[in-house]
Design a protein around this motif. Structure first.
Motif, PDB file in Angstrom:
ATOM      1  N   CYS A  89       4.065 -50.208 -21.436  1.00 47.88           N
ATOM      2  CA  CYS A  89       4.336 -51.562 -21.901  1.00 47.88           C
ATOM      3  C   CYS A  89       5.165 -52.296 -20.844  1.00 47.88           C
ATOM      4  O   CYS A  89       6.165 -51.759 -20.352  1.00 47.88           O
ATOM      5  CB  CYS A  89       5.100 -51.502 -23.215  1.00 47.88           C
ATOM      6  SG  CYS A  89       5.608 -53.109 -23.855  1.00 47.88           S
ATOM      7  N   THR A  90       4.762 -53.504 -20.499  1.00 44.74           N
ATOM      8  CA  THR A  90       5.524 -54.293 -19.519  1.00 44.74           C
ATOM      9  C   THR A  90       6.290 -55.465 -20.124  1.00 44.74           C
ATOM     10  O   THR A  90       7.286 -55.894 -19.541  1.00 44.74           O
ATOM     11  CB  THR A  90       4.591 -54.807 -18.403  1.00 44.74           C
ATOM     12  OG1 THR A  90       3.486 -55.513 -18.979  1.00 44.74           O
ATOM     13  CG2 THR A  90       4.057 -53.642 -17.579  1.00 44.74           C
ATOM     14  N   PRO A  91       5.884 -56.034 -21.278  1.00 40.48           N
ATOM     15  CA  PRO A  91       6.698 -57.100 -21.870  1.00 40.48           C
ATOM     16  C   PRO A  91       8.064 -56.582 -22.319  1.00 40.48           C
ATOM     17  O   PRO A  91       8.236 -55.389 -22.609  1.00 40.48           O
ATOM     18  CB  PRO A  91       5.868 -57.558 -23.080  1.00 40.48           C
ATOM     19  CG  PRO A  91       4.483 -57.093 -22.811  1.00 40.48           C
ATOM     20  CD  PRO A  91       4.634 -55.826 -22.033  1.00 40.48           C
ATOM     21  N   SER A  92       9.038 -57.467 -22.394  1.00 42.98           N
ATOM     22  CA  SER A  92      10.363 -57.122 -22.903  1.00 42.98           C
ATOM     23  C   SER A  92      10.354 -57.119 -24.424  1.00 42.98           C
ATOM     24  O   SER A  92       9.435 -57.645 -25.063  1.00 42.98           O
ATOM     25  CB  SER A  92      11.396 -58.119 -22.382  1.00 42.98           C
ATOM     26  OG  SER A  92      11.486 -58.048 -20.971  1.00 42.98           O
ATOM     27  N   LEU A  93      11.386 -56.521 -25.005  1.00 40.17           N
ATOM     28  CA  LEU A  93      11.468 -56.412 -26.458  1.00 40.17           C
ATOM     29  C   LEU A  93      11.348 -57.762 -27.153  1.00 40.17           C
ATOM     30  O   LEU A  93      10.688 -57.891 -28.184  1.00 40.17           O
ATOM     31  CB  LEU A  93      12.799 -55.746 -26.852  1.00 40.17           C
ATOM     32  CG  LEU A  93      12.880 -54.224 -26.696  1.00 40.17           C
ATOM     33  CD1 LEU A  93      14.299 -53.757 -26.928  1.00 40.17           C
ATOM     34  CD2 LEU A  93      11.927 -53.533 -27.653  1.00 40.17           C
TER      35      LEU A  93
ATOM     36  N   GLN B  79      12.184 -47.164  -4.453  1.00 35.72           N
ATOM     37  CA  GLN B  79      11.266 -46.175  -3.883  1.00 35.72           C
ATOM     38  C   GLN B  79       9.894 -46.185  -4.552  1.00 35.72           C
ATOM     39  O   GLN B  79       9.003 -45.436  -4.147  1.00 35.72           O
ATOM     40  CB  GLN B  79      11.882 -44.772  -4.010  1.00 35.72           C
ATOM     41  CG  GLN B  79      13.271 -44.639  -3.414  1.00 35.72           C
ATOM     42  CD  GLN B  79      13.289 -44.950  -1.930  1.00 35.72           C
ATOM     43  OE1 GLN B  79      12.596 -44.299  -1.143  1.00 35.72           O
ATOM     44  NE2 GLN B  79      14.070 -45.937  -1.534  1.00 35.72           N
ATOM     45  N   ILE B  80       9.731 -46.999  -5.586  1.00 37.89           N
ATOM     46  CA  ILE B  80       8.491 -46.964  -6.368  1.00 37.89           C
ATOM     47  C   ILE B  80       7.261 -47.254  -5.520  1.00 37.89           C
ATOM     48  O   ILE B  80       6.252 -46.545  -5.580  1.00 37.89           O
ATOM     49  CB  ILE B  80       8.583 -47.957  -7.556  1.00 37.89           C
ATOM     50  CG1 ILE B  80       9.545 -47.408  -8.610  1.00 37.89           C
ATOM     51  CG2 ILE B  80       7.201 -48.203  -8.173  1.00 37.89           C
ATOM     52  CD1 ILE B  80       9.811 -48.360  -9.763  1.00 37.89           C
ATOM     53  N   GLN B  81       7.310 -48.293  -4.707  1.00 41.56           N
ATOM     54  CA  GLN B  81       6.125 -48.682  -3.936  1.00 41.56           C
ATOM     55  C   GLN B  81       5.687 -47.581  -2.981  1.00 41.56           C
ATOM     56  O   GLN B  81       4.486 -47.345  -2.812  1.00 41.56           O
ATOM     57  CB  GLN B  81       6.392 -49.970  -3.162  1.00 41.56           C
ATOM     58  CG  GLN B  81       5.158 -50.471  -2.415  1.00 41.56           C
ATOM     59  CD  GLN B  81       5.356 -51.843  -1.811  1.00 41.56           C
ATOM     60  OE1 GLN B  81       6.327 -52.522  -2.107  1.00 41.56           O
ATOM     61  NE2 GLN B  81       4.428 -52.258  -0.960  1.00 41.56           N
TER      62      GLN B  81
ATOM     63  N   VAL C 180       8.186 -53.346 -11.715  1.00 38.31           N
ATOM     64  CA  VAL C 180       8.320 -54.104 -12.958  1.00 38.31           C
ATOM     65  C   VAL C 180       9.580 -53.625 -13.655  1.00 38.31           C
ATOM     66  O   VAL C 180       9.715 -52.438 -13.966  1.00 38.31           O
ATOM     67  CB  VAL C 180       7.100 -53.910 -13.885  1.00 38.31           C
ATOM     68  CG1 VAL C 180       7.306 -54.655 -15.202  1.00 38.31           C
ATOM     69  CG2 VAL C 180       5.826 -54.370 -13.194  1.00 38.31           C
ATOM     70  N   VAL C 181      10.511 -54.539 -13.895  1.00 42.76           N
ATOM     71  CA  VAL C 181      11.749 -54.212 -14.602  1.00 42.76           C
ATOM     72  C   VAL C 181      11.839 -55.121 -15.813  1.00 42.76           C
ATOM     73  O   VAL C 181      11.775 -56.345 -15.695  1.00 42.76           O
ATOM     74  CB  VAL C 181      12.990 -54.397 -13.704  1.00 42.76           C
ATOM     75  CG1 VAL C 181      14.261 -54.052 -14.479  1.00 42.76           C
ATOM     76  CG2 VAL C 181      12.886 -53.525 -12.457  1.00 42.76           C
ATOM     77  N   THR C 182      11.966 -54.537 -17.004  1.00 44.49           N
ATOM     78  CA  THR C 182      12.038 -55.318 -18.235  1.00 44.49           C
ATOM     79  C   THR C 182      13.439 -55.883 -18.423  1.00 44.49           C
ATOM     80  O   THR C 182      14.368 -55.556 -17.680  1.00 44.49           O
ATOM     81  CB  THR C 182      11.690 -54.436 -19.445  1.00 44.49           C
ATOM     82  OG1 THR C 182      12.697 -53.416 -19.579  1.00 44.49           O
ATOM     83  CG2 THR C 182      10.332 -53.775 -19.252  1.00 44.49           C
TER      84      THR C 182
ATOM     85  N   GLU D 292      15.374 -54.996 -20.515  1.00 44.95           N
ATOM     86  CA  GLU D 292      16.257 -53.880 -20.863  1.00 44.95           C
ATOM     87  C   GLU D 292      16.755 -53.173 -19.601  1.00 44.95           C
ATOM     88  O   GLU D 292      17.358 -52.103 -19.684  1.00 44.95           O
ATOM     89  CB  GLU D 292      15.519 -52.867 -21.743  1.00 44.95           C
ATOM     90  CG  GLU D 292      15.100 -53.403 -23.100  1.00 44.95           C
ATOM     91  CD  GLU D 292      13.850 -54.272 -23.039  1.00 44.95           C
ATOM     92  OE1 GLU D 292      12.818 -53.828 -22.496  1.00 44.95           O
ATOM     93  OE2 GLU D 292      13.913 -55.419 -23.524  1.00 44.95           O
ATOM     94  N   SER D 293      16.487 -53.776 -18.438  1.00 48.26           N
ATOM     95  CA  SER D 293      16.911 -53.235 -17.127  1.00 48.26           C
ATOM     96  C   SER D 293      16.307 -51.867 -16.857  1.00 48.26           C
ATOM     97  O   SER D 293      16.902 -51.040 -16.163  1.00 48.26           O
ATOM     98  CB  SER D 293      18.444 -53.176 -17.041  1.00 48.26           C
ATOM     99  OG  SER D 293      18.993 -54.461 -17.193  1.00 48.26           O
ATOM    100  N   THR D 294      15.136 -51.625 -17.405  1.00 47.44           N
ATOM    101  CA  THR D 294      14.460 -50.343 -17.226  1.00 47.44           C
ATOM    102  C   THR D 294      13.237 -50.511 -16.337  1.00 47.44           C
ATOM    103  O   THR D 294      12.339 -51.288 -16.671  1.00 47.44           O
ATOM    104  CB  THR D 294      14.019 -49.773 -18.590  1.00 47.44           C
ATOM    105  OG1 THR D 294      15.160 -49.635 -19.434  1.00 47.44           O
ATOM    106  CG2 THR D 294      13.345 -48.426 -18.421  1.00 47.44           C
ATOM    107  N   PRO D 295      13.168 -49.814 -15.196  1.00 44.15           N
ATOM    108  CA  PRO D 295      11.948 -49.886 -14.386  1.00 44.15           C
ATOM    109  C   PRO D 295      10.785 -49.219 -15.105  1.00 44.15           C
ATOM    110  O   PRO D 295      10.947 -48.177 -15.745  1.00 44.15           O
ATOM    111  CB  PRO D 295      12.328 -49.119 -13.109  1.00 44.15           C
ATOM    112  CG  PRO D 295      13.445 -48.235 -13.506  1.00 44.15           C
ATOM    113  CD  PRO D 295      14.183 -48.934 -14.609  1.00 44.15           C
ATOM    114  N   VAL D 296       9.620 -49.834 -15.016  1.00 45.15           N
ATOM    115  CA  VAL D 296       8.431 -49.324 -15.703  1.00 45.15           C
ATOM    116  C   VAL D 296       7.670 -48.413 -14.745  1.00 45.15           C
ATOM    117  O   VAL D 296       7.227 -48.852 -13.685  1.00 45.15           O
ATOM    118  CB  VAL D 296       7.545 -50.490 -16.171  1.00 45.15           C
ATOM    119  CG1 VAL D 296       6.261 -49.963 -16.804  1.00 45.15           C
ATOM    120  CG2 VAL D 296       8.312 -51.373 -17.161  1.00 45.15           C
TER     121      VAL D 296
END
Length: 657
Positions: A89-93, A447-449, A467-469, A471-475
């Motif tokens: 999921c990429t959208p925020s809450l 480092q994700i890329q 992608v960072v939501t 919630e400050s969480t990288p997807v």
């Protein structure tokens, strides 16, 4: 990946193979059959009884395991189905519509929805899964499980809180045929726990906010003393929420919180946030040089951990400008300069590096040397690695520090068996490495890329973008990591001799640049490992612009090698050596295998040092017998690989490395 000699081989009887296939395939069939049907409201008591029963069985299993002698063989292996990837999921809450358990449909991804539930019971923590029973606001209950990526820094994610928000919940069947809410991507689960202090203060005064932030700071300091870095990080983060506004500092206490959190982040190897925190902690005041010195040290240490040695050097130099002669700054600067020399020259003190290795410490403090190579297109084979200059035989082509290694004797090691629904193949995968890479990328999104740019069969909608939501969480798409690891990981072998072989945990690692090297049965380079440092040397002269190759599977037997290449990497090799070996009759192949087996036994039982004449004669007879299995015309200018072991034993051969 690893050569045959480096991998653990798992042999399944036809009955075992059939059982694994039926178990894992039946889930996929059941999912397809019931897809889209409404969820049936179950009995809460039966779900709790199932959890209790499974927990008791797990306890008995753990007790039995504790009684086993250390190093004894373990033939149990986690198994699960793969091949039905779905994006995280990429959208925020705030952009998701709430739903209830009664709205769930079987084998369905509820896109655009969010489910809020709470846990009132224990969590059952298994090898590759954690699960529990959760309840929604209406009192409905359901099973919730996280597959594989179920912990962070040793803490079970489900146990880290009691209230969960499941983003775009996936309701399906598990491998036992039970309906369950399944989480594969850690970012799809937002966990919260009860806080000691209310941070939702409407328009707090500066005094109220500072008081609360101080309490969080003290709580974080206490957690640090108890060696609980995750709790310390949470406390400092809570303090910063009330001590800052949109990231801007409201009072001096925020500088302390940033500085302290930078220290915790270094402990957790969250280098991205550690560097950012350290730089935010800078006061730039004449009377606070000592505190700024600490901040520069932490920024430099974070840059060093990311392999940004020039940046680290600059921070350590700034630290020394504030505190001339400070011992830690001097030694840290010296280390950064040593890494920069290795990076520029490819000159290493291998003797010193080897001397510093131990079973407890296999991470080498060294830089990667990569200027001899570059990534380029390899016609019909995707991308490859090419030389940027002429390289002599025996010369270093590439030295690369691992992105991540999980050693077989470490607790985080986990090897699992998967049934892939895409090609119906059963494979053994380094599941522990999958988990470790996902955790490292979540901790260091910069480092994700680099990792997501590697080849994999599955390309996610998220892809290699960051992608960072809210919630400050990288997807992180864990399915894409699975496929990348399956195609690009290497097996460096066990770190040290052990009593017995544990097939459930083999060593595996990811070297990002080396992952671009394509296979050849007659390669121009060969890899060696010193701890987690891969050293690639030329086996012959390599011209400018020539593609670098090494052997994915070093088996001298064509049938074994061809099977491994197809199963693990998905291609059939059509090189001249494979064509020549395929033309050998079955009788010749079998005779060669028998002679190789005899040779291996001979080499294991006879040392070439001080060997008697009769022993040398026996070795030469074996070499001649193996040589006679090769057709001179067909193998003209091709290596006769079955001879390699006996040729190394015979006098006159010396190891280069």
């Amino acid at each position: 990946m690893a050569s045959t000699a480096q991998r653990h081989t798992v042999f399944l009887t036809p009955q075992e193979d059939d059982r694994v296939r039926k178990t894992l395939k039946s889930r996929l069939q059941k999912c397809e059959e019931f897809a889209g049907q409404p969820r049936m409201s179950g009995d809460s008591k039966s779900r709790l009884s199932q959890l209790i029963g499974a927990s008791l069985m797990s306890d008995f299993s753990d007790m039995a395991g504790e009684e086993e002698e250390e190093g004894a063989n373990k033939d149990a292996m986690s198994a699960f189905a793969v091949g039905q990837p779905y994006p995280p999921c990429t959208p925020s809450l705030r952009d998701l519509e709430p739903m209830k358990l009664s709205d769930l449909r079987l084998h369905t991804h509820h896109r655009g929805r969010v489910l809020s539930v709470k846990r009132n019971v224990a969590v059952l923590n298994l090898n590759a899964t954690s699960w529990t029973v959760v309840e929604d606001a209406l009192g409905e209950t359901e099973r919730l499980e996280i597959l594989l990526h179920k912990s962070t820094h040793g803490q079970d994610i489900l146990e880290s809180g009691s209230t969960y928000k499941i983003k775009e919940p996936y309701f399906t069947f598990n491998d036992e045929g039970e309906p369950t809410l399944r989480v594969d991507h850690p970012s799809d689960l937002v966990v919260s726990s009860e806080n000691h202090f209310d941070t939702d203060i409407p328009n707090p005064s500066t005094t109220e906010a500072e008081k609360t932030a101080k309490q969080y700071k003290e709580e974080g300091n206490a957690a640090l003393k108890q060696k609980d870095p995750l709790q310390a990080h949470a406390s400092y983060s809570q303090g910063l929420r009330v001590a800052t506004v949109d990231g801007a500092t409201k009072e001096d206490l925020a500088y302390d919180l940033y500085r302290n959190r930078a220290h915790v982040n270094l402990t957790l190897e969250r280098f991205d946030e550690a560097k950012a925190d350290a730089l935010r902690a800078l006061l730039d005041r004449e009377d606070q040089k000592e505190l700024d010195s600490k901040a520069y040290y932490r920024a430099g240490s974070a840059a060093y951990g990311l392999g940004a040695y020039q940046e680290a050097k600059e921070y350590f130099e700034k630290q020394l400008m504030l505190m001339p002669g400070e011992k830690l700054a001097v030694s840290s600067l010296s280390r950064a300069e040593a890494r920069l020399r290795e990076q520029a020259t490819g000159v290493y003190n291998f003797k010193k590096i080897k001397a510093g290795l131990s079973t407890a410490c296999l991470g080498v403090d060294a830089a990667s040397f990569t200027s001899n190579v570059k990534v380029g297109e390899s016609g019909g084979r995707g991308r490859g690695l090419y030389s940027t200059r002429a390289i002599d035989e025996g010369e270093i082509v590439l030295c690369e520090k691992s992105f991540r290694v999980v050693w077989g004797h470490h607790r985080e090691a986990l090897t699992a068996m998967t049934y892939d629904g895409r090609d119906e193949k059963i494979r053994v995968i380094p599941a522990g490495l999958n988990k470790a890479i996902v955790e490292k990328l979540r901790d260091n999104p910069s480092q994700i890329q680099r990792v997501m740019d590697l080849y994999g069969d599955y390309r996610s909608a998220v892809g290699k973008q960051l992608v960072v939501t809210d919630e400050s969480t990288p997807v992180i798409d864990t399915f894409q990591i699975h496929d990348i690891v399956a195609r690009n990981a290497f097996g460096p072998g066990q770190a040290s001799p052990r009593r017995g072989i544990d097939i459930s945990s083999g060593s595996a690692g990811l070297w990002i640049l080396a992952a671009y090297i394509n296979h050849s049965c007659t390669p121009n380079a060969k890899k060696e490992f010193i701890g987690d440092l891969m050293v690639l040397r030329a086996t012959r002269k390599i011209a400018v612009g020539e593609e670098i190759s090494h052997s994915y599977d070093e088996s001298t037997d064509h049938d074994s090698r061809a099977t491994a290449l197809m199963t693990t990497w998905g291609f059939q090799c059509t090189c001249a050596l494979c064509i020549a070996q395929r033309a050998d009759s079955p009788t010749v192949r079998e005779k060669r295998r028998e002679l190789e087996s005899e040779t291996h036994s001979f080499v294991q039982s006879h040392s070439p040092v001080g060997a008697k004449r009769i022993t040398i004669v026996q070795a030469r007879r074996l070499a001649r017998a193996i040589g006679d299995t090769y057709d001179d015309e067909r193998y003209n200018n091709l290596p006769r690989t079955a001879l390699s072991e006996i040729q190394k034993w015979l006098p006159g051969d010396h190891s280069r490395f």
